[in-house]
Design an enzyme around this catalytic site. Structure first.
Site, mmCIF file in Angstrom:
data_model
loop_
_atom_site.group_PDB
_atom_site.id
_atom_site.type_symbol
_atom_site.label_atom_id
_atom_site.label_comp_id
_atom_site.label_asym_id
_atom_site.label_seq_id
_atom_site.Cartn_x
_atom_site.Cartn_y
_atom_site.Cartn_z
ATOM 1 N N SER A 19 45.323 2.270 115.871
ATOM 2 C CA SER A 19 45.008 3.609 115.380
ATOM 3 C C SER A 19 44.497 4.486 116.526
ATOM 4 O O SER A 19 45.207 4.698 117.498
ATOM 5 C CB SER A 19 44.004 3.520 114.230
ATOM 6 O OG SER A 19 43.915 4.744 113.534
ATOM 7 N N HIS A 27 47.685 0.646 106.668
ATOM 8 C CA HIS A 27 47.194 0.941 108.014
ATOM 9 C C HIS A 27 46.078 -0.042 108.376
ATOM 10 O O HIS A 27 45.176 -0.292 107.582
ATOM 11 C CB HIS A 27 46.649 2.371 108.044
ATOM 12 C CG HIS A 27 46.155 2.829 109.373
ATOM 13 N ND1 HIS A 27 46.990 3.060 110.436
ATOM 14 C CD2 HIS A 27 44.895 3.104 109.813
ATOM 15 C CE1 HIS A 27 46.278 3.462 111.480
ATOM 16 N NE2 HIS A 27 45.005 3.493 111.123
ATOM 17 N N GLU A 33 51.613 2.643 106.024
ATOM 18 C CA GLU A 33 50.459 3.277 106.678
ATOM 19 C C GLU A 33 49.744 4.241 105.728
ATOM 20 O O GLU A 33 48.517 4.342 105.718
ATOM 21 C CB GLU A 33 50.926 4.054 107.915
ATOM 22 C CG GLU A 33 51.567 3.221 109.011
ATOM 23 C CD GLU A 33 50.562 2.538 109.905
ATOM 24 O OE1 GLU A 33 49.346 2.689 109.679
ATOM 25 O OE2 GLU A 33 50.999 1.837 110.843
#
Length: 566
Positions: A224, A469, A350
């Site tokens: 991320s 995610h 995600e």
């Protein structure tokens, strides 16, 4: 979700954390005081360090952990908004038995500001046994949208990577305004958090041979915001030569949340919220140096709840700044940046993360609200919003609740992560100098931690299949806080071993493949795109561009927006 159910879920969640904390405290207490613990001493330039021997969670492989090592001077006082400074060292032996302070941030779990400005610490995990050669080194940069997170064992105990005989380093770096406030002057140049990361990488390169590591074989990897940071280091002239390989998991500098091109506006807005009406940058810095860190972060947190923009993230530094980490836009830097072998990928769901955000909940049954969000934050016109709406929602079975959730998930996942995915490595393919290994992680297992936590809060999302995610992190690290671990002989354990082997093979040699894997991961090429579908026992190579039709749709949207702005 009803109020009683929300309360039940919250206390169930808190109870699990408390139990795991107690287990961790009890085991560390037993290890330290009741069981003779073997220790190891290492001498470096700063002084003498002492670490403790442990065994990995899955395979009982012996390793030594050195926790809470200060890699820079505490960024306090007049150093608050400046680049990191060399730590002077210590006298005697530093007992590196516990992690250092996390950087000041808002904690979602505790619903309060936590951490300290004295937070520039790193942790080193060294496998033990017969070592005939220096070990490859992997430096992990945590995510958290540049606002949250740390290198804590609560989330990033590298047991599965340790099993593959590499040294792992986790780091803290300054966050939010304390790490990314930019007033275009040397007193507050911006990107302090990225400079912290580079300072830590340089520290590792200078000291890791004392731990048995190879200072000429360093891989940086992150997830991320950590992945966007890794991308940043591959672009910045300052980082060139300090690492040999890079792994980017679900994030790049082209994502809409990773770069603030209105950083000066954000800085003055923060100052005004804190009572400073001055317009001279140096006077603003002096004012903010006298504001407690907790009040700065609290002001950002309050503002973010009503205006969820990304104000304090990486930014382009002014020409007058003497220590420029990002001297130009990432798109410009990419054209001339040095290349290293890279692994880069994304998770197939995600956007599930966005569905857990209370701001997003009202959009689930009202795509008009979604239109408002994109229009207000990104200036999209009604015509463009209609194109987006038609592309994602104009299907025969859209009335199906699960299908609608899935489409919303795709929309948010594509917008915040996937639409820039190919752009992040396009310049690598064009130059064709070093290999690019592309992947999609879609394994949906019992230790997909972020997805499980989301289901605790939003049970209606359970029919959605795939990896949220950050779910791949559970197969590289053992998160001690939540206590999710693979069962023996389970698909989850096999996924842990497969993913860790791929990552560590790459760190050791630049090639993720080895004979003990049942598949071969081929690198992608401009003329022959392909990617690895990471799906447990169904892992396989797939020909073609990942999410090609959706990515091409967004490319056309970008072209349309560009034409409208001219």
């Amino acid at each position: 979700m009803s109020k009683p159910w929300q309360t039940f879920v919250k206390w169930r969640f808190i109870t699990k954390i408390v139990v795991n904390k107690f287990k961790g405290f009890f085991s560390s207490t037993v290890a330290r005081y009741l069981t003779p613990q073997k220790k190891k001493t290492v001498n470096i330039e700063q002084g003498t360090l002492q670490g403790i021997h442990y065994k990995s969670q899955a395979s009982n492989k012996p390793y030594v952990s050195f926790l809470g090592i200060p890699y820079a001077k505490p960024p306090v006082g007049n150093l608050r908004f400046k680049p990191p400074v060399k730590h002077p060292g210590w006298s005697g032996t530093l007992k590196a038995f516990s992690v250092g302070n996390m950087c000041v941030q808002y904690s979602f779990l505790k619903n309060k500001i936590v951490g300290s400005e004295d937070c520039l610490y790193l942790n080193i995990f060294v496998p033990q046994g017969e070592q005939n050669e220096k070990m490859a080194v992997m430096v992990f940069i945590h995510g958290g949208v540049f606002y949250n997170g740390s290198g804590s064992l609560d989330f990033y105990s590298p047991d599965y990577l340790i099993d593959e005989n590499v040294i792992v380093v986790t780091i803290n770096y300054r966050l939010n305004a304390l790490g990314f406030l930019n007033l275009d002057i040397d007193e507050c140049p911006g990107n302090m958090g990225l400079k912290d990361q580079l300072f830590a990488i340089k520290w590792v390169k200078a000291n890791i041979t004392a731990f048995g590591g190879d200072d000429q074989n360093i891989t940086i990897f992150g997830e991320s915001a950590g992945s966007a940071s890794v991308h940043c280091h591959t672009l910045s002239p300052q980082s060139t030569g300090f690492f040999q390989k890079a792994i980017m998991q679900s994030g790049c500098m082209f994502n809409p949340w990773a770069l603030n091109e209105k950083h000066r506006e954000s800085a003055f807005k923060l100052a005004k919220n804190l009572g400073c009406e001055k317009d001279n940058p140096k006077e603003v810095v002096q004012y903010l140096l006298n504001i407690p860190a907790i009040d700065i972060v609290k002001s950002i947190t309050i503002d973010a709840k009503t205006n969820p923009d990304y104000d304090f993230v990486p930014s382009i530094e002014s020409e007058v700044v003497s220590d420029k980490f990002l001297p130009a836009h990432p798109e410009i830097l990419a054209k001339t940046a040095s290349t290293v072998p890279v692994i880069i990928g994304i998770n197939n769901m995600e956007g599930l993360l966005a569905l857990g955000d209370p701001h997003i909940m009202k959009f689930i049954n009202d795509t008009e609200e979604t239109n408002k969000l994109f229009k207000s934050q990104y200036g999209y016109t009604k015509g463009i919003m209609n194109k987006i709406k038609n592309f994602y929602f104009n299907e025969r079975n859209i009335e199906c609740g699960t299908t609608r959730l899935e489409k919303i998930c795709y929309l948010y996942g594509d917008f915040y992560f996937a639409k820039e995915f190919h752009l992040s490595y396009k310049h690598y393919l064009q130059r064709n100098v070093t290999p690019v290994y592309s992947y999609e992680f879609k394994f949906d297992g019992e230790i997909n931690v972020f997805k499980k936590l989301l289901y605790f809060l939003r049970p209606t999302f359970e029919p959605l299949n795939g990896a949220c995610h950050a779910d791949e992190l559970s197969y590289l690290f053992h998160g001690r806080l939540f206590g999710f671990a693979p069962r023996a002989n389970s698909p989850e354990l096999r996924m842990c071993r497969t993913l860790s082997k791929l990552w560590t093979n790459f760190a050791k040699t630049g090639n993720p493949n080895s004979q003990d894997l049942r598949f071969k991961w081929s690198n992608t090429r401009a003329e022959e795109p392909k990617y690895l579908s990471l799906d447990g026992d169904n892992t396989q190579m797939i020909d073609g561009l990942l999410y090609s039709s959706r990515v091409r749709f967004w490319e056309k949207i970008s072209e349309t927006v560009g034409l409208q702005q001219k």
